[in-house]
Design an enzyme around this catalytic site. Structure first.
Site, PDB file in Angstrom:
ATOM      1  N   SER A   1       0.833  -1.128  -0.004  1.00  0.00           N
ATOM      2  CA  SER A   1      -0.040  -0.006  -0.004  1.00  0.00           C
ATOM      3  C   SER A   1       0.848   1.045  -0.041  1.00  0.00           C
ATOM      4  O   SER A   1       2.130   1.193   0.453  1.00  0.00           O
ATOM      5  CB  SER A   1      -0.883   0.030   1.377  1.00  0.00           C
ATOM      6  OG  SER A   1      -1.397   1.212   1.641  1.00  0.00           O
ATOM      7  N   SER A   2       0.504   2.296  -0.640  1.00  0.00           N
ATOM      8  CA  SER A   2       1.107   3.651  -0.586  1.00  0.00           C
ATOM      9  C   SER A   2       1.402   4.121   0.602  1.00  0.00           C
ATOM     10  O   SER A   2       2.638   4.871   0.891  1.00  0.00           O
ATOM     11  CB  SER A   2       0.583   4.688  -1.451  1.00  0.00           C
ATOM     12  OG  SER A   2      -0.710   5.121  -0.842  1.00  0.00           O
ATOM     13  N   CYS A   3       0.683   3.791   1.673  1.00  0.00           N
ATOM     14  CA  CYS A   3       1.132   4.223   3.215  1.00  0.00           C
ATOM     15  C   CYS A   3       2.575   3.762   3.590  1.00  0.00           C
ATOM     16  O   CYS A   3       2.935   4.292   4.645  1.00  0.00           O
ATOM     17  CB  CYS A   3       0.002   4.018   4.138  1.00  0.00           C
ATOM     18  SG  CYS A   3      -0.203   2.175   4.322  1.00  0.00           S
TER      19      CYS A   3
ATOM     20  N   TYR B   1      -1.441   0.089  10.000  1.00  0.00           N
ATOM     21  CA  TYR B   1      -1.463  -0.659   8.808  1.00  0.00           C
ATOM     22  C   TYR B   1      -0.180  -0.777   7.982  1.00  0.00           C
ATOM     23  O   TYR B   1       0.125  -1.741   7.278  1.00  0.00           O
ATOM     24  CB  TYR B   1      -2.582  -0.223   8.151  1.00  0.00           C
ATOM     25  CG  TYR B   1      -2.980  -0.991   6.667  1.00  0.00           C
ATOM     26  CD1 TYR B   1      -3.567  -1.755   6.525  1.00  0.00           C
ATOM     27  CD2 TYR B   1      -2.495  -0.021   5.602  1.00  0.00           C
ATOM     28  CE1 TYR B   1      -3.791  -2.545   5.223  1.00  0.00           C
ATOM     29  CE2 TYR B   1      -2.915  -0.672   4.343  1.00  0.00           C
ATOM     30  CZ  TYR B   1      -3.551  -1.803   4.024  1.00  0.00           C
ATOM     31  OH  TYR B   1      -3.721  -2.403   2.884  1.00  0.00           O
TER      32      TYR B   1
ATOM     33  N   LYS C   1       2.414  -3.756   6.277  1.00  0.00           N
ATOM     34  CA  LYS C   1       2.718  -4.052   5.014  1.00  0.00           C
ATOM     35  C   LYS C   1       4.175  -4.077   4.780  1.00  0.00           C
ATOM     36  O   LYS C   1       4.686  -4.723   4.092  1.00  0.00           O
ATOM     37  CB  LYS C   1       1.869  -2.959   4.067  1.00  0.00           C
ATOM     38  CG  LYS C   1       0.454  -2.955   4.070  1.00  0.00           C
ATOM     39  CD  LYS C   1      -0.081  -4.213   3.290  1.00  0.00           C
ATOM     40  CE  LYS C   1      -1.252  -4.603   2.821  1.00  0.00           C
ATOM     41  NZ  LYS C   1      -1.541  -5.724   2.053  1.00  0.00           N
TER      42      LYS C   1
ATOM     43  N   HIS D   1     -12.866   5.874  -0.291  1.00  0.00           N
ATOM     44  CA  HIS D   1     -11.768   6.938  -0.736  1.00  0.00           C
ATOM     45  C   HIS D   1     -12.331   8.179  -1.520  1.00  0.00           C
ATOM     46  O   HIS D   1     -13.470   7.980  -1.988  1.00  0.00           O
ATOM     47  CB  HIS D   1     -10.629   6.003  -1.476  1.00  0.00           C
ATOM     48  CG  HIS D   1     -10.040   5.356  -0.376  1.00  0.00           C
ATOM     49  ND1 HIS D   1      -9.859   3.829  -0.487  1.00  0.00           N
ATOM     50  CD2 HIS D   1      -9.215   5.684   0.639  1.00  0.00           C
ATOM     51  CE1 HIS D   1      -9.109   3.173   0.321  1.00  0.00           C
ATOM     52  NE2 HIS D   1      -8.769   4.103   1.158  1.00  0.00           N
TER      53      HIS D   1
END
Length: 313
Positions: free
Chosen positions: A108-110, A137, A141, A180
């Site tokens: 995920s981009s986070c 989160y 990841k 989102h």
């Protein structure tokens, strides 16, 4: 992968997993092993071990995860960390134990630092603090990416990791409370059109920029990399271009056919000014996105909200 290779898609009912299944079926793959969360609790070590022992999949797409918006991420911090660590740990370890030929882990981009330079390059991983609201989160990841690399280093497993940008597509979440920005705007403009409202209020100034990738493009990239990429680290998957929230709102307004005004409420938070993927590595590997944002949003809108018009067109 051969057309009859046994493929396990973890999370096949989600937006990403269902896109993978559609694309693989369209390309002629026909030997899938699938389980819903009710049929197989991926947090249960013994259950996952038994599943792998019985089914012995050859290829694994790890698209299953506990996901949610900012509020959910920040409220259920322990659950987001525990559940995601258990899911990926169980699947990655059993893929090693049962000699899966190849596994792909979706991040995920986070995972990138909150203040990382733009556009986001793969090497920026672990170079600074994370955004606090979704840190649990993100930590999970990152652990999945590092786990794939560790199993590659110690056991020689061909486990790879990819990092998608913001996604949209069939089976997206349109709940106004926790969806989102793109599906939320689609829902807002559609509902306003149906009610005959004179305006739609969009949170924030409209100046932040975001990148959006259709889930079908992501699936295409994942299948391509599953067949061509065999290295450690991770690969960003995106389009390499972004759009301001203001531009996105007016694009969606036109697609929906809403004729009222668009009001930007600058008293509401904007969030991160920009989140753009550097996709030069992906392009050097021979893949680029093909679905334009306008085409993608039009198809999603028709599929989700405008079925009556399709039937009668």
């Amino acid at each position: 992968m051969d057309k009859n290779s046994k493929i396990y898609i973890a999370g096949h009912r989600g937006m990403v997993g269902s896109a993978l299944l559609r694309k693989l079926e369209a390309e002629g793959f026909n030997n899938f092993v699938l389980r819903t969360s009710k049929e197989l609790d991926l947090r249960n070590q013994e259950a996952v071990a038994q599943f792998f022992a019985e089914e012995k999949p050859e290829y694994v797409y790890l698209a299953a995860a506990k996901v949610g918006g900012i509020v959910a991420n920040n409220t259920y911090r322990a659950e987001f960390l525990y559940d995601n660590l258990m899911i990926e740990s169980n699947i990655i370890h059993q893929a090693y134990v049962h000699e899966v030929k190849k596994l792909m882990f979706l991040g995920s981009s986070c995972i990138y630092p909150k203040l990382a330079p733009q556009p986001l390059k793969e090497e920026y991983l672990l170079t600074g603090p994370l955004e606090n609201t979704n840190e649990p989160y993100a930590i999970a990841k990152i652990a999945g990416i590092k786990m794939c690399d560790a199993y590659r280093d110690q056991y020689g497993c061909n486990f790879i990791s990819v990092m998608p940008t913001n996604l949209y597509g069939p089976n997206d979440n349109y709940d106004l409370n926790n969806s989102h920005v793109l599906p939320a705007l689609l829902r807002k403009f559609h509902d306003a059109k149906e009610r005959g409202d004179g305006e739609v209020v969009v949170w924030g100034s409209g100046t932040p920029k975001r990148e959006f990738l259709h889930a079908d493009d992501l699936a295409d990239a994942c299948i391509y990399l599953m067949q061509t990429y065999n290295e450690s680290g991770l690969v960003n998957i995106g389009v390499g271009e972004d759009i301001s929230i203001k531009e996105l709102a007016y694009l969606i307004k036109g697609i929906v056919g809403f004729e009222g005004d668009v009001i930007f409420d600058a008293t509401k938070p904007d969030g991160t000014p920009r989140k753009l993927m550097d996709v030069s590595k992906l392009k050097s590997l021979g893949w680029s996105a093909s679905i334009t944002l306008k085409e993608g949003i039009e198809s999603v809108y028709q599929e989700k909200f405008d079925k009556h018009d399709i039937v009668n067109s």
